[in-house]
Design an enzyme around this catalytic site. Structure first.
Site, short mmCIF file in Angstrom:
data_model
loop_
_atom_site.label_atom_id
_atom_site.label_comp_id
_atom_site.label_asym_id
_atom_site.label_seq_id
_atom_site.Cartn_x
_atom_site.Cartn_y
_atom_site.Cartn_z
N ASP A 117 1.08 -0.78 0.05
CA ASP A 117 0.42 -0.23 -0.68
C ASP A 117 1.04 0.81 0.46
O ASP A 117 2.02 1.08 -0.14
CB ASP A 117 -1.09 -0.29 1.06
CG ASP A 117 -2.30 -1.29 1.31
OD1 ASP A 117 -2.39 -1.20 0.04
OD2 ASP A 117 -2.91 -1.48 2.38
N ASP A 136 -7.51 -1.14 -4.19
CA ASP A 136 -7.66 -0.93 -3.73
C ASP A 136 -8.58 0.11 -4.36
O ASP A 136 -10.20 0.50 -4.30
CB ASP A 136 -7.79 0.03 -2.40
CG ASP A 136 -7.11 -1.15 -1.91
OD1 ASP A 136 -7.19 -2.27 -2.18
OD2 ASP A 136 -5.98 -1.21 -1.07
#
Length: 167
Positions: A117, A136
């Site tokens: 991330d 995401d």
């Protein structure tokens, strides 16, 4: 399923997974874990590892448990895509984004045992959103596309039923 429809689906998957994996590759090879690169007053690149799913949910699941869960969800999403009416372009596009995002994160999970991330939204020291990645984002945009189309259809049917009922 038409050949054209399947071609667009494959192109969408190649683009979403390709872009996601390219950016993650850059992050892994150019940013040390835990480092931050400010981009805007409210946005930074911030390299972290996520051993769970969205917002670190299911982080207590085993590595293989998360992979199995993701594969089950992917099979269901593929079934949904295949069975969604052709005229529901936005829903089919949304499902393509969701599937591409899920595959991008699955690749990380299989290769590294975690998801990379790197997108951080924040407001000074007041608010920090969970760090996330492009996969995401694709998943979120896919859900928005599906909900938008379903709302549009629902509103259209509601208007049609009012006209029919008032006659």
């Amino acid at each position: 399923m038409t050949r054209k429809s399947f071609s667009f689906f494959l192109l969408g998957l190649i683009l979403t997974v390709g872009i996601d994996q390219t950016v993650k590759y850059w992050i892994m090879h150019n940013m040390l874990l835990g480092t931050e690169i400010p981009l805007l007053p409210f946005l930074s690149l911030y390299h972290v590892r996520n051993s769970g799913i969205a917002f670190s949910f299911f982080s207590s699941f085993s590595h293989w448990g998360l992979i199995a869960l993701t594969l089950i969800i992917l099979i269901f999403l593929l079934w949904l895509w295949k069975n969604t009416e052709y005229n529901k372009f936005l829903s089919r596009f949304g499902l393509t984004l969701i599937i591409g995002g899920a595959i991008g994160n699955l690749i990380d999970r299989i290769c590294f045992y975690y998801v990379i991330d790197y997108i951080l939204f924040y407001i000074d020291d007041i608010f920090y959103f969970a760090v996330f990645n492009l996969a995401d984002t694709f998943i979120t945009l896919g859900v928005i596309a599906i909900v938008t189309e379903e709302l549009r259809i629902w509103i259209k049917e509601k208007r049609h039923s009012k006209r029919t009922f008032s006659r």
